[in-house]
Design a protein around this motif. Structure first.
Motif, PDB file in Angstrom:
ATOM      1  N   GLY A  22     -42.161  28.282  19.619  1.00  0.00           N
ATOM      2  CA  GLY A  22     -40.850  27.922  19.061  1.00  0.00           C
ATOM      3  C   GLY A  22     -39.927  27.316  20.100  1.00  0.00           C
ATOM      4  O   GLY A  22     -38.741  27.091  19.826  1.00  0.00           O
ATOM      5  N   LEU A  23     -40.454  27.036  21.305  1.00  0.00           N
ATOM      6  CA  LEU A  23     -39.596  26.432  22.337  1.00  0.00           C
ATOM      7  C   LEU A  23     -39.240  24.996  21.968  1.00  0.00           C
ATOM      8  O   LEU A  23     -40.113  24.181  21.696  1.00  0.00           O
ATOM      9  CB  LEU A  23     -40.329  26.411  23.699  1.00  0.00           C
ATOM     10  N   LYS A  24     -37.950  24.715  21.943  1.00  0.00           N
ATOM     11  CA  LYS A  24     -37.465  23.341  21.788  1.00  0.00           C
ATOM     12  C   LYS A  24     -36.479  23.132  22.919  1.00  0.00           C
ATOM     13  O   LYS A  24     -35.426  23.773  22.961  1.00  0.00           O
ATOM     14  CB  LYS A  24     -36.756  23.149  20.449  1.00  0.00           C
ATOM     15  N   SER A  25     -36.849  22.269  23.851  1.00  0.00           N
ATOM     16  CA  SER A  25     -36.060  22.215  25.088  1.00  0.00           C
ATOM     17  C   SER A  25     -35.969  20.804  25.655  1.00  0.00           C
ATOM     18  O   SER A  25     -36.882  19.982  25.494  1.00  0.00           O
ATOM     19  CB  SER A  25     -36.748  23.141  26.106  1.00  0.00           C
ATOM     20  N   MET A  82     -32.951  25.327  22.717  1.00  0.00           N
ATOM     21  CA  MET A  82     -32.256  25.578  21.448  1.00  0.00           C
ATOM     22  C   MET A  82     -32.646  26.970  20.948  1.00  0.00           C
ATOM     23  O   MET A  82     -33.825  27.222  20.687  1.00  0.00           O
ATOM     24  CB  MET A  82     -32.637  24.512  20.418  1.00  0.00           C
ATOM     25  N   LYS A  83     -31.654  27.848  20.851  1.00  0.00           N
ATOM     26  CA  LYS A  83     -31.935  29.225  20.411  1.00  0.00           C
ATOM     27  C   LYS A  83     -32.385  29.200  18.952  1.00  0.00           C
ATOM     28  O   LYS A  83     -31.642  28.676  18.097  1.00  0.00           O
ATOM     29  CB  LYS A  83     -30.664  30.060  20.557  1.00  0.00           C
ATOM     30  N   PHE A  88     -37.445  35.842  16.928  1.00  0.00           N
ATOM     31  CA  PHE A  88     -38.282  35.071  17.860  1.00  0.00           C
ATOM     32  C   PHE A  88     -38.722  35.972  19.005  1.00  0.00           C
ATOM     33  O   PHE A  88     -38.113  37.021  19.254  1.00  0.00           O
ATOM     34  CB  PHE A  88     -37.534  33.844  18.386  1.00  0.00           C
ATOM     35  N   ASP A  89     -39.786  35.532  19.681  1.00  0.00           N
ATOM     36  CA  ASP A  89     -40.307  36.271  20.834  1.00  0.00           C
ATOM     37  C   ASP A  89     -39.724  35.621  22.093  1.00  0.00           C
ATOM     38  O   ASP A  89     -40.213  34.580  22.545  1.00  0.00           O
ATOM     39  CB  ASP A  89     -41.847  36.203  20.806  1.00  0.00           C
ATOM     40  N   ILE A  93     -41.009  32.383  24.580  1.00  0.00           N
ATOM     41  CA  ILE A  93     -40.229  31.147  24.700  1.00  0.00           C
ATOM     42  C   ILE A  93     -39.947  30.838  26.167  1.00  0.00           C
ATOM     43  O   ILE A  93     -40.158  29.712  26.639  1.00  0.00           O
ATOM     44  CB  ILE A  93     -38.913  31.248  23.890  1.00  0.00           C
ATOM     45  N   PHE A  94     -39.510  31.845  26.906  1.00  0.00           N
ATOM     46  CA  PHE A  94     -39.145  31.578  28.307  1.00  0.00           C
ATOM     47  C   PHE A  94     -40.376  31.329  29.174  1.00  0.00           C
ATOM     48  O   PHE A  94     -40.310  30.551  30.129  1.00  0.00           O
ATOM     49  CB  PHE A  94     -38.244  32.696  28.859  1.00  0.00           C
TER      50      PHE A  94
END
Ligand code: NAD
Length: 345
Positions: A22-25, A82-83, A88-89, A93-94
């Protein structure tokens, strides 16, 4: 898109959309003339990807200006994540973001920003070494506060002709990480404190520890004081607050204190000495940069104290040219960033 990059003079833009986590960066690298780009990672809710992109570009440019005037061997960069809405996990994500940073091979080094703490940096550090502000390091806010304290002294010296802070009245807005440390240093130096915060615990502590006078969040703008030190929010110098100020100096840690550029000129015209935010609040960056490079502590402290020297230079030029300190700071940063190498020699 390229118009935007041209407008902010951002050299590189990297995008990652990782469906698995789900990372959108976005990672924006503004300028690497003096070293790899260093700048925080924001993790907040954005209304759209366009908003997130704009934030990254704008903030990356700010980091270049900050680094070049702080004299650290870094360029400017910034990342935004973007949170996600709903569940979410965060660790996934990080860690995915950490791999994104690592793929850039060290041209971008990340750090804490709005919505991130040492915990998120620790997750990122499992994937890349191009990260600062992990839990094994000092809290950068203490260095930011030290830099603001030194800068505030330089502003008082310039404006009020006083070397000591004994008896100087400082109104501090926001008693968080930086604001509390700043109050501590000011109290030790003999300044008297007026404080405001939306957090009742924070003001109670400042009152107990430093004998600070507490005022409401609205009153802080109009209290009679020598120095107004914004250490909470951005955009607090604006059309509504300008006419309320009864101070000789504005010197605090908050980012983007001027709502619009013209507000810097207004302060200048009113005879209020403004310490440009990205110059005075560079202590945390100095620590993050030099610590990451393995430099000794005394060098970090010396560079943090140099913030006062840079500000004094800006104050002098502002007087000589009759231009706002915010304009002089931008001019100095741009000269150093874009001066041809042949001219710099
Ligand atoms: P923080 O979140 O720890 O503290 C901010 C404080 O401001 C909080 O106590 C909050 O309750 C208070 N606040 C919020 N709204 C307020 C209002 N309307 N009136 C009065 N107080 C209000 O943040 P921080 O790390 O201390 O940073 C403070 C500012 O300095 C921010 O603008 C930040 O971007 C900037 N800054 C911080 C660092 C750093 O090293 N922490 C470095 C550079 C710039």
């Amino acid at each position: 898109m390229f118009d935007l990059l041209d407008h902010y003079r951002v050299n590189e833009l990297h995008v990652r959309d990782d469906a698995a986590t789900g990372l959108k960066s976005f990672i924006a690298i503004h300028n690497t003339r003096f070293g790899p780009a260093l700048g925080g990672c924001r993790f907040i809710s954005y209304t759209s990807p366009d908003d997130a992109l704009l934030d990254a570009l704008r903030l990356a440019r700010g980091m270049s200006y900050k680094a070049v005037l702080a004299g650290v061997p870094q360029g400017g960069g910034k990342s935004v994540i973007m949170k996600p809405k709903g569940q979410f996990d965060a660790e996934a994500i990080f860690r995915s973001f950490g791999r994104f940073v690592d793929d850039l091979g060290g041209r971008y080094i990340t750090a804490i920003d709005s919505g991130t703490t040492a915990k998120e940096m620790d997750w990122i550090s499992k994937e890349t070494r191009h990260v600062t502000s992990t839990s094994s390091e000092d809290n950068p806010s203490n260095y930011t506060a030290r830099g603001v304290f030194e800068g505030l002294k330089a502003a008082v010296r310039h404006k009020l002709g006083q070397d000591r802070l004994n008896g100087i009245r400082v109104a501090v807005q926001g008693i968080g990480n930086v604001g509390y440390q700043l109050c501590h240093l000011l109290h030790e130096a003999g300044a008297s404190l007026i404080v405001s915060d939306i957090n009742q615990e924070a003001i109670k502590r400042a009152h107990q520890d430093f004998g600070a006078t507490v005022v409401s969040v609205d009153e802080i703008y109009s209290v009679e004081c020598d120095v107004f030190a914004p250490c909470g929010l951005g955009s607090i110098i604006n059309d509504q607050t300008l006419s309320l100020l009864k101070c000789a100096v504005v010197a605090g840690s908050a980012n983007n204190q001027l709502k619009h550029h013209e507000h810097g000129q207004w302060l200048h015209d009113e005879g209020i000495l403004y310490s440009p935010d990205y110059v005075i609040n560079a202590g945390g960056l100095v620590y993050a940069s030099l610590h990451h490079l393995g430099k000794p502590q005394h060098l970090i402290e010396e560079k943090t104290k140099r913030i006062a020297h840079t500000l004094s230079e800006i104050f002098k030029q502002s007087e000589q040219k009759d231009l706002a300190t915010s304009v002089i700071a931008d001019q100095l940063a741009e000269q150093r960033l874009y001066q041809k190498l042949s001219e710099a020699a």
